[in-house]
Design an enzyme around this catalytic site. Structure first.
Site, PDB file in Angstrom:
ATOM      1  N   HIS A 167       0.759  -1.158  -0.108  1.00 17.95           N
ATOM      2  CA  HIS A 167       0.147  -0.041  -0.032  1.00 17.95           C
ATOM      3  C   HIS A 167       0.971   1.310   0.035  1.00 17.95           C
ATOM      4  O   HIS A 167       0.410   2.318  -0.241  1.00 17.95           O
ATOM      5  CB  HIS A 167      -0.793   0.031   1.230  1.00 17.95           C
ATOM      6  N   ASP A 172       0.011  -7.527   1.144  1.00 20.85           N
ATOM      7  CA  ASP A 172       0.496  -6.563   1.510  1.00 20.85           C
ATOM      8  C   ASP A 172       1.955  -6.075   1.554  1.00 20.85           C
ATOM      9  O   ASP A 172       2.421  -5.411   2.565  1.00 20.85           O
ATOM     10  CB  ASP A 172      -0.127  -5.721   2.759  1.00 20.85           C
ATOM     11  N   SER A 193       5.027   2.450   7.850  1.00 16.34           N
ATOM     12  CA  SER A 193       4.723   1.346   6.986  1.00 16.34           C
ATOM     13  C   SER A 193       5.869   0.978   6.222  1.00 16.34           C
ATOM     14  O   SER A 193       6.199   1.526   5.553  1.00 16.34           O
ATOM     15  CB  SER A 193       3.228   1.654   6.141  1.00 16.34           C
TER      16      SER A 193
END
Length: 413
Positions: free
Chosen positions: A155, A185, A266
């Site tokens: 993402h 992901d 992230s």
């Protein structure tokens, strides 16, 4: 219990960060703390002032007071020597504990392996109509090997027209996406090494299969664009399940931690106390979008290695769970079985329409290997634990009767 989480929003969407360029904080102005000059004890300063006639006192008090203050200053100096504390507290440095020294060493070893990732998107200028590349999101990543592979969250780079990787030395590298798994992901990038100042330093890989709740962990990333930020915490839970923010497919055996994970973290690594990489920081549970003490990391054991995902498939497409519930049924309704695929070879029937245009329901999967299937998530959980070539005993509801079919799983792509 299945929880649905969205990954932390791209940093560019936060008002406080919109003014920032797509560079780590090492290039931004920082706060400078003024240095303090070493000072004498207050009693000695007062004694010197008395001796220099800077204090108005009767003559008969001056000499006794000066002696008393000088003696007090001597006592302060002796006490500081005995205790081992410097006189100037502003210049004093606390003695580091063994745990602090270990944490500092872990950070210094791991820092060169953590990178800063900026995803760029093409936008047309409203006035000139020229196509421009602007920062669309920011995140973290880490060096996987010495061949230039960088691992991050999918993402972070989703929808990007170009990706920039900033190494620990501050040098930008254009990266190419060589593989990704949006269900898990995870994405793998490739950078060239011809312009690098030195060799890449990959992280030491750990094992996420034997983690214990309470085990100490560390997260390194670039929250809010602040490069190479270290946060510490413990493993709060193991075996968690979250849904991929990209496809909605469940990700199993996720690590839960209370180490602070914020937008920009992230794709960064989660390390154990030995500095081994045990997971990729991927999502937080928060109503505000910032860390609330509940973060999640994808375990290292499921990270793709060669930029290609090989997953066993049945070769079917199925209806959303809500559609099946509206029919008053439980299970997975097959919409189509790909011609020549595993399910079609086993005789699975998809949905169709009759000559009058009425919908004819296909097979409804009720169980796989005697495990009841009530939703698509149940089917995904079983497939995630299977391998290519496994034989599945699939029970389906066809019209008003139940049948058992044997499906041999084949590789995706």
């Amino acid at each position: 219990m299945t929880l649905t989480f969205k990954p932390p929003a791209p940093l560019a969407s936060f008002p406080a960060a919109r003014f920032a360029a797509s560079r780590p904080s090492t290039r931004r102005a920082g706060l400078v703390q003024p240095r303090c000059k070493q000072q004498q004890p207050a009693s000695q300063q007062l004694a010197d002032a008395v001796a220099a006639d800077k204090v108005l006192l009767p003559d008969r008090w001056r000499q006794p007071l000066q002696r008393l203050l000088t003696a007090a200053a001597g006592v302060a100096v002796a006490a500081s020597l005995l205790v081992g504390t410097p006189l100037d507290a502003a210049q004093a440095r606390a003695v580091l504990t063994a745990d602090e020294k270990a944490t500092i060493a872990l950070f210094q070893r791991s820092r060169p392996s953590v990178v800063y990732i900026t995803s760029l998107a093409k936008r047309r200028d409203a006035f000139t109509l020229n196509m421009l590349e602007i920062p669309a999101g920011e995140g973290s990543g880490f060096v996987w090997d010495t061949k230039g592979h960088i691992v991050t969250n999918y993402h972070v780079i989703r929808g990007a027209s170009d990706v920039l990787v900033t190494l620990s030395g501050g040098k930008d590298q254009s990266a190419k996406v060589v593989g990704y798994d949006e269900d898990k992901d995870v994405a793998v990038l490739q950078i060239t090494q011809k312009d690098m100042e030195g060799p890449l330093v990959p992280l030491q890989l750990g094992d996420s299969s034997d983690l214990e709740v309470g085990q100490k962990v560390y997260a390194i990333g670039n929250p809010f664009g602040l490069d190479h930020t270290l946060t510490a915490g413990v493993i709060s839970g193991t075996g968690r399940e979250i849904n991929s923010g990209n496809t909605g497919r469940p990700i199993q055996d996720v690590i839960q931690t209370d180490a602070a994970i914020n937008p920009g973290n992230s794709g960064g690594p989660l390390l154990d106390s030995s500095g081994n990489m045990i997971g990729i920081n991927t999502a937080i549970y928060s109503q505000s979008g910032n860390s609330a003490g509940v973060g999640f990391a994808i375990p290292v054991d499921i990270i793709i290695t060669f930029g290609k995902v090989v997953r066993p498939i049945m070769g079917i497409s199925f209806a959303p769970d809500q559609s099946v519930e509206q029919l008053g049924m439980n299970g997975v309704l097959v919409l189509s079985a790909r011609e020549g695929g595993p399910a079609a070879k086993a005789g699975v029937r998809g949905s169709s329409r009759d000559e009058y245009g009425r919908l004819v329901l296909g097979d409804i999967i009720l169980s796989v290997n005697s495990k009841r299937i009530t939703s698509a998530s149940d089917l995904y959980r079983i497939l995630d634990k299977c391998a290519v070539g496994d034989k599945l005993d699939v029970e389906v509801l066809r019209e008003d009767s139940k049948e058992h079919l044997t499906i041999v799983l084949e590789p995706s792509n």
